[in-house]
Design a protein around this motif. Structure first.
Motif, short mmCIF file in Angstrom:
data_model
loop_
_atom_site.label_atom_id
_atom_site.label_comp_id
_atom_site.label_asym_id
_atom_site.label_seq_id
_atom_site.Cartn_x
_atom_site.Cartn_y
_atom_site.Cartn_z
N GLY A 200 0.80 -1.08 0.00
CA GLY A 200 0.19 0.01 -0.14
C GLY A 200 0.92 1.17 0.02
O GLY A 200 0.42 2.08 -0.50
N ASN A 201 2.23 1.32 0.54
CA ASN A 201 2.93 2.39 0.65
C ASN A 201 3.58 2.45 -0.62
O ASN A 201 3.90 3.61 -1.10
CB ASN A 201 3.84 2.21 1.92
N VAL A 202 4.23 1.24 -1.02
CA VAL A 202 4.85 1.16 -2.32
C VAL A 202 4.15 1.96 -3.50
O VAL A 202 4.54 2.80 -4.32
CB VAL A 202 5.28 -0.07 -2.74
N VAL A 203 2.88 1.48 -3.61
CA VAL A 203 2.37 1.92 -4.88
C VAL A 203 1.81 3.47 -4.61
O VAL A 203 1.79 4.34 -5.48
CB VAL A 203 0.94 1.25 -4.84
N ALA A 204 1.42 3.87 -3.26
CA ALA A 204 1.26 5.30 -2.78
C ALA A 204 2.53 6.17 -3.45
O ALA A 204 2.35 7.37 -3.58
CB ALA A 204 1.15 5.48 -1.45
N PHE A 205 3.79 5.62 -3.20
CA PHE A 205 5.07 6.46 -3.45
C PHE A 205 5.26 6.51 -4.93
O PHE A 205 5.43 7.51 -5.50
CB PHE A 205 6.44 5.63 -2.80
N LEU A 206 4.78 5.30 -5.66
CA LEU A 206 5.06 5.58 -7.29
C LEU A 206 4.01 6.51 -7.55
O LEU A 206 4.09 7.23 -8.62
CB LEU A 206 4.74 4.03 -7.63
N GLN A 207 2.52 6.62 -7.06
CA GLN A 207 1.49 7.62 -7.41
C GLN A 207 2.20 8.94 -7.21
O GLN A 207 2.19 9.81 -7.92
CB GLN A 207 0.42 7.34 -6.82
N PHE A 208 3.04 9.04 -6.15
CA PHE A 208 3.53 10.59 -5.71
C PHE A 208 4.35 10.89 -6.89
O PHE A 208 4.55 11.98 -7.35
CB PHE A 208 4.14 10.26 -4.34
N LEU A 209 5.36 9.88 -7.34
CA LEU A 209 6.20 10.24 -8.31
C LEU A 209 5.54 10.46 -9.57
O LEU A 209 5.96 11.54 -10.47
CB LEU A 209 7.23 9.22 -8.60
#
Length: 319
Positions: A200-209
């Motif tokens: 959940g955090n990994v995909v949130a970071f990808l979305q942030f980028l």
């Protein structure tokens, strides 16, 4: 904005698509060599080893998220790591250039650092020990070389540590399953710390980028803190599932001896076995990585490490 995810039919890609669909101003395409079980209508069959299939699918794209990779530790022949992870990256970059797409987010791995490094930052020289790590590093070198001649591009490389979460059947799930079932055998003292990342955090970071585009070349480790020891994982599993977890222990040398025995058995039978010397080595290794750059970028993880582990254990093993 049109986001094209390459290799989005798997665990991380499916969760990323789920997150992106919450944004009304994002159009999503998934390119993968296999159909998505969840998002078939968004998926087009394509393979990074076939440059033409990628090139034909990129018109109108604003940003590419490259997740496609050979990542298991028992891929055969080993040339597939390099065909997919290295040459595939080159194919994607060439297809992007032909379609005037200048923004890529590339999923690499902390495997580029090798084993038993002391909390490495992104500046530590690469020292991969297996074909997966070597091929990921070579793919990063392809991206470095590309940026030298395309300085107006945005290239973001994310090196996640081992990823876990609901629905995953990878190494962390295997470990948690053994612990939860009471069949777990500790190799060594269990004090080695394991950096992990909740999906959940990994995909949130990808979305942030995706949403915070800044021209340039950046590399980020992605790790959720704190780093748990194997003993901690046993403790938290028992606490979340409200059960006493019996733990049998064997010394490291005996575990490695057994791993080599399974290597020989796998070679003789030509079968992929769940135990190998590489997996024993990885299990007992210290795998701590520094994530201060990602956490200093303005990104705030939506889930704590404890919450991610709780959600995973409840979803996979809760009654």
């Amino acid at each position: 904005m049109k986001v094209t995810i390459i290799g989005g039919s798997g665990f991380v890609g499916t969760r990323l698509i789920e997150n992106l669909l919450l944004s009304e101003d994002v159009h999503i395409a998934n390119l993968d060599k296999k159909q998505s079980d969840t998002y078939a209508s968004l998926t087009q069959i394509a393979d990074v080893t076939d440059a033409s299939s990628i090139r034909a699918a990129l018109p109108g794209t604003d940003v590419v998220v490259l997740l496609a990779a050979e990542h298991r530790d028992d891929v055969s022949p080993t040339s597939l790591y390099y065909d997919v992870n290295v040459q595939g990256t080159q194919h994607v970059l060439e297809a992007m250039a032909e379609n005037n797409v200048k923004h890529i987010i590339f999923a690499s791995s902390v495997a580029v650092y090798g084993l038993d490094k002391e909390n490495p930052t992104e500046t530590l020289p690469a020292d991969p020990f297996n074909h997966y790590g070597k091929s990921k590093w070579q793919a990063e070198e392809v991206l470095q070389a590309w940026f030298k001649n395309h300085s107006d591009w945005t290239i973001s490389i994310v090196r996640p540590t081992v990823i876990f979460g609901e629905g995953n059947r990878g190494n962390v799930w295997n470990l948690l399953n053994q612990i939860a079932s009471g069949k777990f055998m500790m190799i060594g003292p269990g004090t080695n710390r394991k950096s992990m990342a909740y999906v959940g955090n990994v995909v949130a970071f990808l979305q942030f980028l995706i949403q915070n585009k800044n021209s340039g070349y950046e590399v980020y480790n992605y790790v959720d803190k704190p780093d748990f020891t194997t003993n901690d994982l046993v403790y938290h599993t028992g606490k979340v599932l409200d059960k006493k977890i019996p733990t049998r222990r064997i010394p490291y040398w005996l575990g490695m001896l057994g791993g080599y025995g399974f290597d020989v058995l796998a070679w003789v039978t030509r079968k992929k076995l769940p135990i190998s010397s590489v997996r024993v080595q990885k299990f007992c290794a210290v795998t701590q990585f520094d994530s201060s750059k990602a956490m200093g970028s303005g990104f705030v993880p939506p889930f704590s490490m404890e919450e991610g582990l709780r959600r995973t254990l409840k979803s996979e093993f809760g009654k």
